[in-house]
Design a protein around this motif. Structure first.
Motif, PDB file in Angstrom:
ATOM      1  N   UNK A   1      74.647  26.520  28.101  1.00 41.90           N
ATOM      2  CA  UNK A   1      73.845  25.421  27.579  1.00 41.90           C
ATOM      3  C   UNK A   1      72.446  25.515  28.164  1.00 41.90           C
ATOM      4  N   UNK A   2      71.467  25.071  27.393  1.00 38.21           N
ATOM      5  CA  UNK A   2      70.076  25.149  27.850  1.00 38.21           C
ATOM      6  C   UNK A   2      69.858  24.310  29.102  1.00 38.21           C
ATOM      7  N   UNK A   3      70.613  23.200  29.243  1.00 39.74           N
ATOM      8  CA  UNK A   3      70.390  22.316  30.385  1.00 39.74           C
ATOM      9  C   UNK A   3      71.406  22.537  31.497  1.00 39.74           C
ATOM     10  N   UNK A   4      72.149  23.658  31.387  1.00 39.99           N
ATOM     11  CA  UNK A   4      73.249  23.862  32.337  1.00 39.99           C
ATOM     12  C   UNK A   4      72.852  24.828  33.446  1.00 39.99           C
ATOM     13  N   UNK A   5      73.202  24.508  34.654  1.00 40.84           N
ATOM     14  CA  UNK A   5      73.034  25.382  35.806  1.00 40.84           C
ATOM     15  C   UNK A   5      74.378  25.510  36.504  1.00 40.84           C
ATOM     16  N   UNK A   6      74.777  26.773  36.745  1.00 39.17           N
ATOM     17  CA  UNK A   6      76.064  27.000  37.401  1.00 39.17           C
ATOM     18  C   UNK A   6      76.012  26.507  38.837  1.00 39.17           C
TER      19      UNK A   6
ATOM     20  N   UNK B   1      66.376  31.350  44.184  1.00 43.86           N
ATOM     21  CA  UNK B   1      67.717  31.075  44.718  1.00 43.86           C
ATOM     22  C   UNK B   1      68.734  30.935  43.594  1.00 43.86           C
ATOM     23  N   UNK B   2      69.996  31.285  43.885  1.00 46.53           N
ATOM     24  CA  UNK B   2      71.024  31.326  42.858  1.00 46.53           C
ATOM     25  C   UNK B   2      71.183  29.999  42.131  1.00 46.53           C
ATOM     26  N   UNK B   3      71.162  28.887  42.863  1.00 49.97           N
ATOM     27  CA  UNK B   3      71.418  27.592  42.206  1.00 49.97           C
ATOM     28  C   UNK B   3      70.193  27.056  41.471  1.00 49.97           C
ATOM     29  N   UNK B   4      69.072  27.800  41.485  1.00 51.19           N
ATOM     30  CA  UNK B   4      67.903  27.362  40.744  1.00 51.19           C
ATOM     31  C   UNK B   4      67.641  28.214  39.490  1.00 51.19           C
TER      32      UNK B   4
END
Length: 479
Positions: free
Chosen positions: A10-15, A474-477
């Motif tokens: 999703x465009x607004x999704x971040x793992x 960073x991975x979460x960004x």
């Protein structure tokens, strides 16, 4: 089908690994779909503007803009001569192929005049830099015969237990596997290099034949027949003897195959497979690794696989053209090939043109003369006449298509006739490129030994990087 557990895109999704899976909508994506997605991303990030090659003066394929090769080394093994540089301009000349100072035409004519086989003498010349006398040649042939046998159990364990429909891949694997059967595989002496080189020249025809028989049995549901070796046979005779169920062949057939092997034995250090051998050798790796890499390079359709393309082209032409004896109909078909409307869509007339030869390829000239003589009166003679028509018409059609191409002389190369010669000798199409390899091993081994003796540095050309430095995310960004 295998599946990979994936989060929805999703465009607004971040793992975020801290979010429980139960709170997210999940789905199953097939491996194929996932790999396709990865490849689409790779394609988007990979393109390089062709103009950058000119900007940074990069010679793609180690070829200059005028088609001449970038000089990457010095060799005494072979010279391929097809043009002169006259006041900065390429001046076409009849092609020459020179083994250790000897013209290939002289070598072929000599063995024909004496009605004897020449491949073993050619291999000796390439390896040791001089022609052998009678005693030296006899001793070399005896050594070759002694080294021809494969190790005990090798055919069963390394060939029969892992069949392959592609003989080149099987040969490369088998050569690499021989390392494990050689107690002296890492001994770095000239004597050991020569021993392994001669064993490769002797064994590669046997490996090819065994791989083909296993392929027939496993993939074609044919009987598996393995003939014992005959010590008194040359390499060319051994190949015909092992491939034919009745082991019968005429001396004319064996001599023609022998000439084919002489013509294919070497072609300069700049050809792709010989250069691959020298590159690996320069790193300090073992002989088996270097020779296996050469086979892998030769397998490519831009290198050793071209003779198969010629045969496919010939068969397609015969199916599409009503009267192959009519120049006009053949020319119309070839025009469509050049326009990418016929054939495999590459726009190439296979068997025509060469990176070095301009007016003629001496190998093609020699092979054509002998093939026509042996085919005379046989059904296959019409196919040779058709190839002759292709050779005669293609230069005009290429010039007609492009003003730039008109300035470049187009001649037949050895691939135009070699495939049909092998077909006439009853050698199956699966072995056209492998036959190239069992001949070229003489040249590869000569180049490897020369690199061992004179190289001294790892071959490492430069590549111009055009990527820019970017800050780490960073991975979460990451989006």
């Amino acid at each position: 089908m295998a599946y990979i557990l994936m989060y929805p895109i999703r465009a607004d999704y971040r793992y975020c690994p801290d979010v429980p899976i139960a709170t997210e909508r999940i789905f199953l994506m097939s491996q194929d779909a996932y790999i396709t997605r990865l490849c689409n991303s790779l394609r988007a990030s990979s393109p390089i503007d062709p103009a950058l090659y000119q900007k940074h003066q990069v010679n793609r394929g180690l070829r200059r803009s005028d088609g001449t090769g970038v000089v990457a080394g010095i060799t005494k093994v072979c010279n391929v001569h097809g043009y002169m540089i006259n006041e900065g301009e390429i001046e076409p000349i009849p092609g020459e192929l020179v083994y250790r100072g000897y013209q290939i035409t002289d070598l072929v004519h000599a063995v024909e005049a004496e009605n004897r086989f020449g491949y073993e003498e050619t291999a000796y010349l390439l390896l040791f830099g001089q022609l052998p006398n009678t005693a030296e040649l006899e001793q070399f042939c005896r050594l070759t015969a002694q080294l021809r046998n494969l190790p005990d159990g090798f055919v069963i364990d390394m060939i029969a237990k892992a069949p392959s429909h592609n003989i080149m891949n099987k040969m490369a694997r088998a050569v690499l596997a021989l390392y494990s059967y050689d107690d002296l595989c890492e001994e770095r002496t000239l004597e050991n290099e020569v021993r392994i080189a001669v064993s490769m020249i002797a064994r590669l025809p046997v490996i090819m034949s065994a791989a083909y028989q296993v392929k027939r049995q496993h993939f074609d549901n044919e009987s598996l027949i393995m003939h014992p070796l005959r010590e008194n046979e040359t390499n060319a005779q051994t190949i015909l003897s092992l491939l034919r169920l009745d082991r019968q062949y005429t001396m004319d057939e064996a001599h023609l195959l022998d000439i084919c092997m002489m013509l294919h034995a070497e072609h300069g250090g700049g050809n792709n497979s010989a250069f691959a051998c020298r590159v690996l050798t320069s790193s300090g790796t073992d002989p088996y690794s270097a020779y296996s890499a050469s086979i892998g390079a030769l397998k490519g359709f831009r290198h050793g696989g071209a003779n198969i393309k010629v045969m496919e082209q010939l068969d397609n032409l015969k199916n599409k053209v009503k009267n192959p004896e009519n120049d006009g109909e053949v020319a119309d078909y070839l025009r469509k090939v050049l326009k990418k409307e016929e054939g495999d869509g590459a726009g190439l007339v296979y068997g025509m043109g060469h990176a070095v030869y301009t007016l003629s390829d001496p190998r093609a000239v020699l092979l054509k003369e002998r093939a026509f003589a042996l085919a005379k009166g046989q059904e296959i003679e019409s196919d040779f006449r058709l190839l002759d028509t292709i050779e005669r018409l293609t230069p005009e059609l290429v010039a007609e298509k492009s003003a730039h191409a008109a300035a470049k002389h187009i001649c037949a190369n050895v691939d135009l006739y070699s495939g049909l010669v092998y077909r006439m000798l009853g050698i199956p199409s699966e072995l056209l490129t492998p036959m190239f390899a069992v001949s070229r091993i003489a040249g590869w081994s000569a180049h490897r030994i020369e690199e061992v003796l004179t190289g001294g540095r790892i071959i490492r050309p430069a590549y111009k990087s055009i990527s820019k430095t970017i800050p780490y995310i960073p991975l979460d960004e990451r989006a």
